[in-house]
Motif scaffolding. Sequence first.
Motif, PDB file in Angstrom:
ATOM      1  N   VAL A 119      14.949  33.253   9.305  1.00  0.00           N
ATOM      2  CA  VAL A 119      15.719  32.067   8.933  1.00  0.00           C
ATOM      3  C   VAL A 119      15.334  30.894   9.825  1.00  0.00           C
ATOM      4  N   ASN A 120      15.344  31.123  11.117  1.00  0.00           N
ATOM      5  CA  ASN A 120      15.085  30.072  12.101  1.00  0.00           C
ATOM      6  C   ASN A 120      13.690  30.233  12.691  1.00  0.00           C
ATOM      7  N   GLN A 121      13.067  29.100  13.005  1.00  0.00           N
ATOM      8  CA  GLN A 121      11.779  29.094  13.679  1.00  0.00           C
ATOM      9  C   GLN A 121      11.873  28.228  14.923  1.00  0.00           C
ATOM     10  N   THR A 122      11.298  28.719  16.003  1.00  0.00           N
ATOM     11  CA  THR A 122      11.240  27.928  17.232  1.00  0.00           C
ATOM     12  C   THR A 122       9.827  27.984  17.789  1.00  0.00           C
ATOM     13  N   ALA A 123       9.423  26.934  18.448  1.00  0.00           N
ATOM     14  CA  ALA A 123       8.131  26.859  19.128  1.00  0.00           C
ATOM     15  C   ALA A 123       8.407  26.521  20.581  1.00  0.00           C
ATOM     16  N   THR A 124       7.897  27.340  21.482  1.00  0.00           N
ATOM     17  CA  THR A 124       8.124  27.145  22.906  1.00  0.00           C
ATOM     18  C   THR A 124       6.787  27.009  23.615  1.00  0.00           C
ATOM     19  N   THR A 125       6.644  25.954  24.394  1.00  0.00           N
ATOM     20  CA  THR A 125       5.424  25.746  25.167  1.00  0.00           C
ATOM     21  C   THR A 125       5.471  26.621  26.416  1.00  0.00           C
ATOM     22  N   LEU A 126       4.364  27.327  26.671  1.00  0.00           N
ATOM     23  CA  LEU A 126       4.295  28.190  27.850  1.00  0.00           C
ATOM     24  C   LEU A 126       4.130  27.362  29.122  1.00  0.00           C
TER      25      LEU A 126
END
Length: 163
Positions: A119-126
């Motif tokens: 349902v949800n998408q997230t993008a996290t920078t390392l």
Amino acid sequence: MRRITLGTLAAALTLGLAGITPAAPASAAVPASVSAPAQRLVSGCSWYTYHYQIDIDPSQYDWLLQVMVTDAGGTNQAFQFFTDTDPLRGTGRFQLCSKNVHAPGRFSLTGELDLSDGVNQTATTLTPFYFQITPASTKKAGKCSKPKYAKHHKKKCRKAKRR
């Protein structure tokens, strides 16, 4: 201090009611990391390694990890993807050719972790990880410097050292 406007508050409430959660704030813990040991740049082309680790429950998320290797001069040297079919902890490899590396020294590993729960998408920078790749010694060892040569080769070695 961050100021919240009425529009931002309304958008957050709308997203919350729709079941969509915004990406975690930058101060939140990143659920993935990359690292690499210090290594030597050899003449020609050679493979180098780095490690990645993802700290999530794989039964809850589909994930995609993108890793980029950048040299000391800021030139991108390698790019690699890992997906939820790969292990959560593993080793990546990248190839460097000494002719293409104009700035040995402090390399960086950076990337992004994309998570989806259906349902949800997230993008996290390392968080960037810095490591050293130093040039190999420019001093060339002579043929005779290796102990593998037998006694009957000593004459050839002595002649080579005199030149």
